[in-house]
Design an enzyme around this catalytic site. Structure first.
Site, PDB file in Angstrom:
ATOM      1  N   ASP A  10       0.828  -1.178  -0.006  1.00 32.22           N
ATOM      2  CA  ASP A  10       0.154  -0.080   0.001  1.00 32.22           C
ATOM      3  C   ASP A  10       0.730   1.206  -0.166  1.00 32.22           C
ATOM      4  OD1 ASP A  10      -1.819  -1.807   0.219  1.00 32.22           O
ATOM      5  OD2 ASP A  10      -2.689  -1.236   2.125  1.00 32.22           O
ATOM      6  N   LYS A 108      -7.160  -4.959  -3.003  1.00 33.95           N
ATOM      7  CA  LYS A 108      -7.845  -5.526  -1.801  1.00 33.95           C
ATOM      8  C   LYS A 108      -8.377  -4.576  -1.224  1.00 33.95           C
ATOM      9  CE  LYS A 108      -4.016  -4.475   1.102  1.00 33.95           C
ATOM     10  NZ  LYS A 108      -4.827  -3.354   1.986  1.00 33.95           N
ATOM     11  N   CYS A 153      -1.660  -3.197   7.769  1.00 33.18           N
ATOM     12  CA  CYS A 153      -1.769  -4.144   6.397  1.00 33.18           C
ATOM     13  C   CYS A 153      -0.515  -4.899   6.554  1.00 33.18           C
ATOM     14  CB  CYS A 153      -1.849  -3.111   5.077  1.00 33.18           C
ATOM     15  SG  CYS A 153      -3.571  -2.569   4.942  1.00 33.18           S
TER      16      CYS A 153
HETATM   17  C1  VGL Z   1      -4.567   0.598   5.890  1.00 34.97           C
HETATM   18  C2  VGL Z   1      -6.194   1.268   7.073  1.00 34.97           C
HETATM   19  C3  VGL Z   1      -7.167   1.078   6.164  1.00 34.97           C
HETATM   20  C4  VGL Z   1      -3.252   0.169   5.703  1.00 34.97           C
HETATM   21  C5  VGL Z   1      -5.615   0.427   4.823  1.00 34.97           C
HETATM   22  O1  VGL Z   1      -2.689   0.035   4.469  1.00 34.97           O
HETATM   23  O2  VGL Z   1      -2.655  -0.159   6.719  1.00 34.97           O
HETATM   24  N1  VGL Z   1      -5.007   0.860   7.003  1.00 34.97           N
HETATM   25  N2  VGL Z   1      -6.947   0.912   4.825  1.00 34.97           N
END
Ligand code: VGL
Ligand code: ZN
Length: 199
Positions: A10, A108, A153
């Site tokens: 991410d 995702k 994540c």
């Molecule tokens: C994430 C919160 C919501 C992350 C993704 O990448 O850690 N955290 N969506």
């Protein structure tokens, strides 16, 4: 022949300073992540990828605030500001990330009713993303995780990867955390206990 893969979690605009769910220092890790990409044969990326109105957004729940937890049919869920909406600038990889080499991008969180922190399983802990099968079919038994956020994540991905029988290293110097109510310490302890190599 056993192989290794680097999984970059991410590294998107919304998780970097100026983004909708900015992780402190999120963009600082980019030079190191790019070095690791250059020096690893197999590179996989994840991309948080939510439809507008996603059930993990506080804005989808009347009277709820971001960073509160609620009960969803699949268990507790932290609510977040709207972030990483499919096709938005915020969902793009950070422009400094050398992502072109990636062999696979796992998206995702694309189902409206369920969030997915882990690169392997959605937050119901049973819906698979297909990543474990991909790695096994490719003969990859060892993975290194980097990216955002350490305590969500990255940690969920690391714990699932160990449970799926992979050899797992998290490069903490190439991760940054959200740290919500002590979540960083909690998740570091869980990873250590599960046998994730933290370096
Ligand atoms: C994430 C919160 C919501 C992350 C993704 O990448 O850690 N955290 N969506
Ligand atoms: Zn998300």
């Amino acid at each position: 022949m056993a192989a290794d893969a680097l999984i970059v979690i991410d590294l998107q605009n919304d998780f970097c300073p100026g983004g909708a769910l900015a992780v402190t220092g999120g963009d600082e890790i980019i030079p190191l992540v790019n070095d690791l990409i250059r020096n690893t044969e197999h590179v996989i990326l994840t991309q948080d990828w939510h439809p507008a109105g996603h059930s993990s957004f506080a804005s989808s729940h009347t009277g709820r605030q971001a960073f509160e937890a609620i009960d969803m049919p699949y268990g507790p869920q932290t609510l977040w500001p709207d972030h990483c909406i499919q096709g938005s600038k915020g969902a793009d990889f950070h422009p400094g990330l050398a992502w072109h080499k990636a062999e696979l991008v796992i998206r995702k969180g694309f189902r409206a009713g369920i969030d997915s922190y882990s690169a392997f399983f959605e937050n119901d802990r049973v819906t698979s993303t297909g990543l474990a099968g991909f790695l096994r079919e490719r003969g990859i038994n060892s993975i290194t995780l980097v990216g955002l956020a350490t305590d969500f994540c990255v940690a969920y991905s690391a714990l699932d990867a160990v449970a799926q029988g992979f050899d797992v290293t998290v490069r903490l110097d190439a991760c940054r955390a959200i740290d919500l109510g002590g979540s960083l310490d909690t998740m570091i302890a869980k990873m250590r206990e599960a046998g994730v190599k933290l370096v």
